[in-house]
Write an enzyme that holds these catalytic residues in place. Structure first.
Site, PDB file in Angstrom:
ATOM      1  N   HIS A  13      96.058 -14.251  -2.298  1.00  0.00           N
ATOM      2  CA  HIS A  13      97.181 -14.868  -1.569  1.00  0.00           C
ATOM      3  C   HIS A  13      97.016 -14.496  -0.103  1.00  0.00           C
ATOM      4  CE1 HIS A  13     101.683 -15.981  -1.319  1.00  0.00           C
ATOM      5  NE2 HIS A  13     101.221 -15.861  -0.081  1.00  0.00           N
ATOM      6  N   HIS A  15      97.322 -15.934   4.156  1.00  0.00           N
ATOM      7  CA  HIS A  15      97.647 -16.894   5.208  1.00  0.00           C
ATOM      8  C   HIS A  15      96.638 -16.731   6.342  1.00  0.00           C
ATOM      9  CE1 HIS A  15     101.609 -18.035   3.554  1.00  0.00           C
ATOM     10  NE2 HIS A  15     101.632 -16.775   3.130  1.00  0.00           N
ATOM     11  N   LYS A  99     100.531 -24.909  -4.775  1.00  0.00           N
ATOM     12  CA  LYS A  99     101.557 -23.939  -4.389  1.00  0.00           C
ATOM     13  C   LYS A  99     102.953 -24.566  -4.417  1.00  0.00           C
ATOM     14  CE  LYS A  99     103.354 -20.130  -2.847  1.00  0.00           C
ATOM     15  NZ  LYS A  99     102.869 -19.301  -1.745  1.00  0.00           N
ATOM     16  N   HIS A 136     106.118 -19.376  -5.104  1.00  0.00           N
ATOM     17  CA  HIS A 136     106.940 -18.492  -4.280  1.00  0.00           C
ATOM     18  C   HIS A 136     108.251 -18.361  -5.041  1.00  0.00           C
ATOM     19  CE1 HIS A 136     108.419 -16.777  -0.382  1.00  0.00           C
ATOM     20  NE2 HIS A 136     109.559 -16.989  -1.032  1.00  0.00           N
ATOM     21  N   HIS A 174     103.370 -12.466  -5.078  1.00  0.00           N
ATOM     22  CA  HIS A 174     104.062 -11.391  -4.362  1.00  0.00           C
ATOM     23  C   HIS A 174     105.357 -10.957  -5.051  1.00  0.00           C
ATOM     24  CE1 HIS A 174     106.215 -14.862  -2.848  1.00  0.00           C
ATOM     25  NE2 HIS A 174     105.343 -15.150  -1.901  1.00  0.00           N
ATOM     26  N   ASP A 247      99.228 -11.484   0.740  1.00  0.00           N
ATOM     27  CA  ASP A 247     100.222 -12.246   1.501  1.00  0.00           C
ATOM     28  C   ASP A 247     100.167 -11.836   2.972  1.00  0.00           C
ATOM     29  OD1 ASP A 247     102.195 -14.107   2.030  1.00  0.00           O
ATOM     30  OD2 ASP A 247     103.846 -12.835   1.372  1.00  0.00           O
TER      31      ASP A 247
END
Length: 346
Positions: A13, A15, A99, A136, A174, A247
């Site tokens: 995960h 970004h 996602k 999420h 997460h 994350d």
């Protein structure tokens, strides 16, 4: 001095953003990680196979010379997503997951899902072809307290969805609560959960006591201490249902240190050293390789990495950089608040 050697890890995960931020932060991940599941919440979001392919090309173009790193692409689920496009993207090998962002749950989630019934055809297709759904896991209804969003999501969204589509493969991303840990432990083989580096270290006091710490603010927000300890027990347990998803979420300082600051902790630079510290504290260094390098590929059906990573504990604490400087502005590296004596030597 102590040292351990593990198979080169993956981040399930991550970004990376785009443009100048992508160029600035990508080397921090590529230094230690062989692969990463890349989040699609750009502006505009990555919703089609063509957009995912173009984003992958931009990531590869930003890699430092000589770096070896494979971005594993995802699609952003919207109420307009076409099942055929998702199936084609998966069949091509380009896209490894889709996602689910509940609309308004986190950064750049405005295009997310408001009514799950409207995306059921996509989810049914994913269940048929075995493509994982990364969630999420928070509800966004205003009457639910922000610290309860994950537990309510499990009860009212995730569990009913899995009962409706029992063959759908799901990653609870997460997780931050005892409830998340327990649900993942009790679920069938089609479900796993990622745990971040910062949620193993932070509780909500770290964010709020002595003044607000914007670089500790993330979503899902850190919870009470008993939840943090539950996450540590899960991560260090050796249970293959849990694996690393950092994350790591870069924002330039001007957007973090702001009247309405962005959510996210940037941990790509120091995650592996921090994990060695945590796992050693919990007497579980022998299980670090499973959490960081073995369990994720097993769930996603991918081969293990060939390379290795060497971690060495030294008397001198690691001096992590305070910031990563990009053409878009400085990005603050996560500071755990304690000395870390583990050093990564690839």
């Amino acid at each position: 001095m102590q040292e351990i050697v593990i198979r080169r890890p993956d981040d399930w995960h991550l970004h990376l953003r785009d443009g100048a931020v992508l160029k600035g932060v990508l080397p921090e991940t590529a230094r230690h990680f062989a692969r990463a599941i890349v989040m699609p919440n750009l502006v505009p979001p990555v919703v089609t196979a063509a957009q995912a392919g173009a984003y992958r090309d931009r990531i590869l173009a930003a890699l430092p010379e000589g770096a070896t790193f494979e971005p594993l692409m995802t699609l952003y689920l919207t109420e307009g997503t076409e099942p055929a496009d998702v199936a084609a993207a998966a069949a091509s090998g380009l896209v490894k997951a889709v996602k689910l962002y509940p609309a308004g749950a986190t950064t750049n989630s405005q295009s997310g899902v408001r009514d799950l019934d409207r995306v059921m055809p996509v989810l049914e297709t994913m269940a048929e072809i075995g493509l994982p759904l990364c969630t999420h896991g928070e509800v966004t209804t205003p009457e639910v307290d922000i610290f309860d969003r994950e537990a309510v999501f499990i009860d009212t969204v995730l569990d009913p969805l899995r009962r409706r589509l029992p063959s759908l493969r799901v990653v609870m991303e997460h997780i931050t609560t005892e409830q998340g840990v327990a649900y993942a432990a009790e679920a069938g083989e089609g479900l796993a959960a990622t745990i971040t580096t910062h949620h193993l270290i932070l509780n909500r006091n770290n964010i709020l006591v002595g003044g607000i710490k914007p670089h500790y603010y993330c979503l899902p927000v850190a919870k009470r201490e008993h939840h943090r300890l539950a996450l540590r027990r899960a991560a260090t347990s050796g249970n293959p249902r849990y694996f690393l998803g950092t994350d790591s979420a870069p924002h330039v300082d001007a957007l973090k240190e702001h009247a309405c600051g962005c959510a996210g902790c940037f941990t790509a630079t120091n995650t592996m050293a921090l994990l060695a510290h945590v796992f050693e504290e919990d007497g579980a260094l022998d299980r670090l390789e499973g959490f960081a390098s073995l369990h994720g590929p097993a769930f996603y059906g991918l081969p293990l990495n060939d390379g290795t990573l060497r971690l060495v504990k030294r008397d001198q604490p690691h001096a992590f950089p305070e910031k990563i400087f990009t053409e878009a502005g400085p990005i603050t590296v996560f500071n755990p608040g304690f000395p870390v004596h583990w050093h990564v030597e690839a």
